[in-house]
Scaffold this motif. Structure first.
Motif, PDB file in Angstrom:
ATOM      1  N   CYS A  79       5.779 -14.771  -1.455  1.00  0.00           N
ATOM      2  CA  CYS A  79       4.903 -13.755  -2.346  1.00  0.00           C
ATOM      3  C   CYS A  79       3.853 -13.220  -1.426  1.00  0.00           C
ATOM      4  N   ALA A  80       3.182 -13.937  -0.580  1.00  0.00           N
ATOM      5  CA  ALA A  80       1.915 -13.486  -0.071  1.00  0.00           C
ATOM      6  C   ALA A  80       2.690 -12.069   0.908  1.00  0.00           C
ATOM      7  N   ILE A  81       3.874 -12.176   1.490  1.00  0.00           N
ATOM      8  CA  ILE A  81       4.443 -11.221   2.499  1.00  0.00           C
ATOM      9  C   ILE A  81       4.586  -9.974   1.399  1.00  0.00           C
ATOM     10  N   PHE A  82       5.229 -10.300   0.180  1.00  0.00           N
ATOM     11  CA  PHE A  82       5.381  -9.044  -0.753  1.00  0.00           C
ATOM     12  C   PHE A  82       4.056  -8.598  -1.102  1.00  0.00           C
ATOM     13  N   PHE A  83       3.077  -9.361  -1.472  1.00  0.00           N
ATOM     14  CA  PHE A  83       1.947  -8.978  -1.864  1.00  0.00           C
ATOM     15  C   PHE A  83       1.239  -7.887  -0.743  1.00  0.00           C
ATOM     16  N   VAL A  84       1.219  -8.334   0.504  1.00  0.00           N
ATOM     17  CA  VAL A  84       0.799  -7.446   1.493  1.00  0.00           C
ATOM     18  C   VAL A  84       1.641  -6.155   1.570  1.00  0.00           C
ATOM     19  N   ALA A  85       2.810  -6.314   1.646  1.00  0.00           N
ATOM     20  CA  ALA A  85       3.810  -4.995   1.660  1.00  0.00           C
ATOM     21  C   ALA A  85       3.433  -4.152   0.368  1.00  0.00           C
ATOM     22  N   ILE A  87       0.628  -3.900  -1.299  1.00  0.00           N
ATOM     23  CA  ILE A  87      -0.824  -3.373  -1.013  1.00  0.00           C
ATOM     24  C   ILE A  87      -0.694  -2.202   0.109  1.00  0.00           C
ATOM     25  N   MET A  88       0.271  -2.481   1.125  1.00  0.00           N
ATOM     26  CA  MET A  88       0.480  -1.406   2.012  1.00  0.00           C
ATOM     27  C   MET A  88       1.226  -0.105   1.807  1.00  0.00           C
ATOM     28  N   LEU A  89       1.909  -0.205   0.830  1.00  0.00           N
ATOM     29  CA  LEU A  89       2.787   1.082   0.213  1.00  0.00           C
ATOM     30  C   LEU A  89       1.894   2.494  -0.073  1.00  0.00           C
ATOM     31  N   PRO A  90       0.736   2.013  -0.908  1.00  0.00           N
ATOM     32  CA  PRO A  90      -0.053   3.462  -1.051  1.00  0.00           C
ATOM     33  C   PRO A  90      -0.768   4.039   0.306  1.00  0.00           C
ATOM     34  N   VAL A  91      -1.154   3.029   1.045  1.00  0.00           N
ATOM     35  CA  VAL A  91      -1.693   3.516   2.514  1.00  0.00           C
ATOM     36  C   VAL A  91      -0.655   4.100   3.353  1.00  0.00           C
ATOM     37  N   LEU A  92       0.600   3.552   3.436  1.00  0.00           N
ATOM     38  CA  LEU A  92       1.517   4.135   4.178  1.00  0.00           C
ATOM     39  C   LEU A  92       1.834   5.592   3.681  1.00  0.00           C
ATOM     40  N   GLN A  93       2.095   5.353   2.400  1.00  0.00           N
ATOM     41  CA  GLN A  93       2.474   6.765   1.618  1.00  0.00           C
ATOM     42  C   GLN A  93       1.482   7.865   1.890  1.00  0.00           C
ATOM     43  N   THR A  94       0.200   7.696   1.854  1.00  0.00           N
ATOM     44  CA  THR A  94      -0.955   8.559   2.153  1.00  0.00           C
ATOM     45  C   THR A  94      -0.657   9.099   3.412  1.00  0.00           C
ATOM     46  N   ALA A  95      -0.506   8.268   4.508  1.00  0.00           N
ATOM     47  CA  ALA A  95      -0.376   8.759   5.907  1.00  0.00           C
ATOM     48  C   ALA A  95       0.722   9.263   5.727  1.00  0.00           C
ATOM     49  N   GLU A  96       1.928   9.163   5.226  1.00  0.00           N
ATOM     50  CA  GLU A  96       3.114   9.957   5.578  1.00  0.00           C
ATOM     51  C   GLU A  96       3.000  11.291   4.742  1.00  0.00           C
ATOM     52  N   THR A  97       2.447  11.246   3.637  1.00  0.00           N
ATOM     53  CA  THR A  97       2.314  12.730   2.970  1.00  0.00           C
ATOM     54  C   THR A  97       1.332  13.610   3.746  1.00  0.00           C
ATOM     55  N   ASP A  98       0.152  13.034   4.532  1.00  0.00           N
ATOM     56  CA  ASP A  98      -0.495  13.923   5.329  1.00  0.00           C
ATOM     57  C   ASP A  98       0.172  14.379   6.705  1.00  0.00           C
ATOM     58  N   ARG A  99       1.045  13.683   7.070  1.00  0.00           N
ATOM     59  CA  ARG A  99       1.798  13.997   8.280  1.00  0.00           C
ATOM     60  C   ARG A  99       2.989  14.999   7.806  1.00  0.00           C
ATOM     61  N   LEU A 100       3.526  15.055   6.710  1.00  0.00           N
ATOM     62  CA  LEU A 100       4.466  16.041   6.319  1.00  0.00           C
ATOM     63  C   LEU A 100       3.653  17.439   5.626  1.00  0.00           C
ATOM     64  N   ILE A 101       2.545  17.135   5.133  1.00  0.00           N
ATOM     65  CA  ILE A 101       1.994  18.561   4.380  1.00  0.00           C
ATOM     66  C   ILE A 101       1.244  19.374   5.474  1.00  0.00           C
ATOM     67  N   ASP A 102       0.724  18.690   6.470  1.00  0.00           N
ATOM     68  CA  ASP A 102      -0.037  19.457   7.447  1.00  0.00           C
ATOM     69  C   ASP A 102       0.892  20.768   8.037  1.00  0.00           C
ATOM     70  N   PRO A 103       2.194  20.527   8.362  1.00  0.00           N
ATOM     71  CA  PRO A 103       2.946  21.640   8.870  1.00  0.00           C
ATOM     72  C   PRO A 103       3.138  22.628   7.865  1.00  0.00           C
ATOM     73  N   VAL A 104       3.299  22.219   6.541  1.00  0.00           N
ATOM     74  CA  VAL A 104       3.481  23.254   5.321  1.00  0.00           C
ATOM     75  C   VAL A 104       2.152  24.119   5.421  1.00  0.00           C
TER      76      VAL A 104
END
Length: 134
Positions: A79-85, A87-104
């Motif tokens: 449960c702790a591992i899934f909780f951390v995962a 919590i990290m989803l929005p952080v990773l999604q924001t980083a991925e969005t930044d990486r993808l939107i800059d070239p646009v």
């Protein structure tokens, strides 16, 4: 057979003790509902404390979780591992969005707008406290 009968007597005593504790805590819960605290947080904290103690008694003795420590630790660890995962989803999604939107923006020859903190959307959008006449 005597050891078996003794184990049963011990279990019955334990169950009766837990039942008595739950009965007393139920009376405490009802009594606490008549208390008036200055803050809602204190009321909620007391209710959660009593409920946590009662839930721990039920889970530990009636659900026999005291006897399943190793399995319980594995489940809690998972449960702790899934909780951390999660919590990290929005952080990773924001980083991925930044990486993808800059070239646009670069391909369009535009500069990316600077991200600012979101403004408080209370009364300025027709909320209950709107006195601006909108």
């Amino acid at each position: 057979m005597a050891a078996n009968a003794e184990d049963v007597r011990k279990s019955i005593k334990t169950y009766l003790f837990v039942f008595g504790a739950l009965a007393v805590l139920t009376v405490v819960t009802v009594g606490a509902s008549f208390l008036s605290f200055k803050s809602v947080a204190a009321t909620v904290a007391l209710a959660l404390l009593i409920a946590s103690v009662k839930g721990t008694l039920v889970a530990s003795f009636f659900m026999h979780l005291l006897e399943e420590r190793s399995a319980l630790y594995w489940i809690l660890g998972l449960c702790a591992i899934f909780f951390v995962a999660m919590i990290m989803l929005p952080v990773l999604q924001t980083a991925e969005t930044d990486r993808l939107i800059d070239p646009v923006y670069q391909a369009a020859g535009e500069e990316r707008p600077v991200r600012t903190a979101p403004a408080h959307h209370g009364a300025d959008h027709g909320g209950a406290g709107d006195s601006s006449g909108h």
